[in-house]
Scaffold this motif. Sequence first.
Motif, PDB file in Angstrom:
ATOM      1  N   SER A 131     -24.527 -10.058 -19.841  1.00 23.39           N
ATOM      2  CA  SER A 131     -23.201  -9.525 -19.528  1.00 23.39           C
ATOM      3  C   SER A 131     -23.165  -8.014 -19.727  1.00 23.39           C
ATOM      4  O   SER A 131     -23.990  -7.443 -20.449  1.00 23.39           O
ATOM      5  CB  SER A 131     -22.140 -10.191 -20.404  1.00 23.39           C
ATOM      6  OG  SER A 131     -22.418  -9.974 -21.779  1.00 23.39           O
ATOM      7  N   THR A 176     -23.759 -12.792 -14.839  1.00 25.41           N
ATOM      8  CA  THR A 176     -22.443 -12.931 -15.440  1.00 25.41           C
ATOM      9  C   THR A 176     -21.721 -11.594 -15.405  1.00 25.41           C
ATOM     10  O   THR A 176     -22.348 -10.544 -15.236  1.00 25.41           O
ATOM     11  CB  THR A 176     -22.537 -13.466 -16.884  1.00 25.41           C
ATOM     12  OG1 THR A 176     -21.225 -13.678 -17.414  1.00 25.41           O
ATOM     13  CG2 THR A 176     -23.298 -12.499 -17.782  1.00 25.41           C
ATOM     14  N   ASN A 177     -20.414 -11.641 -15.545  1.00 26.25           N
ATOM     15  CA  ASN A 177     -19.611 -10.419 -15.467  1.00 26.25           C
ATOM     16  C   ASN A 177     -19.621  -9.667 -16.793  1.00 26.25           C
ATOM     17  O   ASN A 177     -20.387  -9.991 -17.709  1.00 26.25           O
ATOM     18  CB  ASN A 177     -18.185 -10.757 -15.027  1.00 26.25           C
ATOM     19  CG  ASN A 177     -17.402 -11.523 -16.077  1.00 26.25           C
ATOM     20  OD1 ASN A 177     -17.963 -12.333 -16.818  1.00 26.25           O
ATOM     21  ND2 ASN A 177     -16.111 -11.279 -16.146  1.00 26.25           N
ATOM     22  N   HIS A 178     -18.754  -8.675 -16.922  1.00 25.72           N
ATOM     23  CA  HIS A 178     -18.816  -7.781 -18.070  1.00 25.72           C
ATOM     24  C   HIS A 178     -18.602  -8.503 -19.402  1.00 25.72           C
ATOM     25  O   HIS A 178     -19.293  -8.220 -20.377  1.00 25.72           O
ATOM     26  CB  HIS A 178     -17.783  -6.664 -17.926  1.00 25.72           C
ATOM     27  CG  HIS A 178     -17.848  -5.649 -19.029  1.00 25.72           C
ATOM     28  ND1 HIS A 178     -18.826  -4.669 -19.076  1.00 25.72           N
ATOM     29  CD2 HIS A 178     -17.089  -5.468 -20.145  1.00 25.72           C
ATOM     30  CE1 HIS A 178     -18.652  -3.931 -20.165  1.00 25.72           C
ATOM     31  NE2 HIS A 178     -17.617  -4.387 -20.829  1.00 25.72           N
ATOM     32  N   ILE A 220     -22.437 -10.561  -9.816  1.00 19.97           N
ATOM     33  CA  ILE A 220     -20.995 -10.642 -10.013  1.00 19.97           C
ATOM     34  C   ILE A 220     -20.478  -9.263 -10.399  1.00 19.97           C
ATOM     35  O   ILE A 220     -21.103  -8.561 -11.204  1.00 19.97           O
ATOM     36  CB  ILE A 220     -20.627 -11.662 -11.112  1.00 19.97           C
ATOM     37  CG1 ILE A 220     -21.064 -13.064 -10.701  1.00 19.97           C
ATOM     38  CG2 ILE A 220     -19.132 -11.649 -11.412  1.00 19.97           C
ATOM     39  CD1 ILE A 220     -20.808 -14.125 -11.767  1.00 19.97           C
ATOM     40  N   SER A 221     -19.343  -8.869  -9.829  1.00 25.19           N
ATOM     41  CA  SER A 221     -18.747  -7.587 -10.192  1.00 25.19           C
ATOM     42  C   SER A 221     -18.348  -7.585 -11.663  1.00 25.19           C
ATOM     43  O   SER A 221     -18.113  -8.629 -12.264  1.00 25.19           O
ATOM     44  CB  SER A 221     -17.533  -7.295  -9.314  1.00 25.19           C
ATOM     45  OG  SER A 221     -16.531  -8.282  -9.486  1.00 25.19           O
ATOM     46  N   GLY A 222     -18.250  -6.401 -12.236  1.00 26.89           N
ATOM     47  CA  GLY A 222     -17.950  -6.295 -13.659  1.00 26.89           C
ATOM     48  C   GLY A 222     -16.656  -6.966 -14.050  1.00 26.89           C
ATOM     49  O   GLY A 222     -16.542  -7.556 -15.130  1.00 26.89           O
ATOM     50  N   ASP A 223     -15.641  -6.895 -13.171  1.00 28.58           N
ATOM     51  CA  ASP A 223     -14.351  -7.515 -13.495  1.00 28.58           C
ATOM     52  C   ASP A 223     -14.331  -9.006 -13.218  1.00 28.58           C
ATOM     53  O   ASP A 223     -13.352  -9.691 -13.536  1.00 28.58           O
ATOM     54  CB  ASP A 223     -13.213  -6.816 -12.753  1.00 28.58           C
ATOM     55  CG  ASP A 223     -13.318  -6.905 -11.232  1.00 28.58           C
ATOM     56  OD1 ASP A 223     -14.197  -7.629 -10.730  1.00 28.58           O
ATOM     57  OD2 ASP A 223     -12.522  -6.233 -10.550  1.00 28.58           O
ATOM     58  N   GLY A 224     -15.385  -9.543 -12.607  1.00 33.14           N
ATOM     59  CA  GLY A 224     -15.486 -10.978 -12.364  1.00 33.14           C
ATOM     60  C   GLY A 224     -14.827 -11.457 -11.096  1.00 33.14           C
ATOM     61  O   GLY A 224     -14.869 -12.648 -10.789  1.00 33.14           O
ATOM     62  N   ASP A 269     -19.338  -2.628  -9.948  1.00 31.11           N
ATOM     63  CA  ASP A 269     -18.345  -3.175 -10.870  1.00 31.11           C
ATOM     64  C   ASP A 269     -17.017  -3.476 -10.188  1.00 31.11           C
ATOM     65  O   ASP A 269     -16.311  -4.404 -10.583  1.00 31.11           O
ATOM     66  CB  ASP A 269     -18.118  -2.207 -12.036  1.00 31.11           C
ATOM     67  CG  ASP A 269     -19.167  -2.366 -13.136  1.00 31.11           C
ATOM     68  OD1 ASP A 269     -19.810  -3.429 -13.182  1.00 31.11           O
ATOM     69  OD2 ASP A 269     -19.331  -1.431 -13.932  1.00 31.11           O
TER      70      ASP A 269
END
Length: 371
Positions: A131, A176-178, A220-224, A269
């Motif tokens: 993450s 996985t995201n941030h 996956i983008s950082g914000d999900g 992200d």
Amino acid sequence: MKRAILALTSVSALALSATAAPQFWNLGGGIEGTGISDTGVVVGTDTNANQYFMWTANGGITYIGGVGGNDGYGGQATISRDGSRIGGTNINGDTGKGEAAIYDTGLGTWTNFGGIGSTVDNSTSSGWGISGDGKTLVGLGWDSSSQGHAIRWTQSTGLVDMGSSSPGQASRANTTNHNGTIIGGWQDNDNGRQGAVWINGVQKLLADSNGFAVSEALAISGDGQWVTGVAYGSLSPYRYNTITEVLEYLPVVSGDFFFPSALGTAISDDGKTIVGTVRDFGPPFGAPGFIWREGFGAMTLNDYFDSMGVVYEAGFFFSTPLSMSGDGLTMSGYGISQTEGLVGWVVTVPTPGTAIALGFCGLIGAARRRR
């Protein structure tokens, strides 16, 4: 489905890309850059040495141990946004088998996390994605029946078996995201390998509006909110919205293939920049890598880097991007050098301005006319 999306502002930047002129580095043969931090650190595998490395513009390559995907260990190196933790696979000194693990860059040490029941070949478990905050590692473990299952590790839960929604079939978590709440990967079922996301531990299989399944989620983008990955039999990778549950296909930048596989390999992200490639059967190095930017469309990496003023080796072919920084300004992958053959590369670009954006659009049109 209503869900809060993590608000994430990129630390951004790469000092490399935010302040410096565009740059190109040839990392040499056998180098796979599979993760990039917001501090300018590229991580990946040296396939010749079968171990992980860290690379910086000033320091070059530093080897850190761990194992690449060769010899049945599985996994890949990925890095937290602040560069403090690297996820991957490391050998357990007592068993000689690979385990999902995290490397602390400050301490210079690996911590292994064991498995979920058994070992197959050289693998007890493998780490495939960390993450952005470095607190969650995802990958694959072998359960007590020697079935491969998606796994998730956090400090509070330890290694968790995420199971399989198809009895007797495998699953794996790739990314996985941030904050580790949205996980992407794949689920095997009777129709083959299907893309999957786990939202707070609940799996959803990915398909388009016609019900056609797409394959594994790779990024996956950082914000999900946004997911991209593999679409077999398609010239277009996909972008999936985890809030609206709508899947869209990106524009085509290259084609004529007998049976194409389109890969979105990395995403920014904010989900507005995706890089990848479209390949046919065989090695994925003959087709051009592409970049897609929301509002501007898609173009080959060679054309994009030309438009951004990147100076690189004459005749260099950017074929397969593997990773990208959260701000979308630094990328790494495979390319073909006229003198060295297949090599790893890193490129940084400045933040696109209006003139460059216009050049982006113009080059898209030119690329389309050339096809």
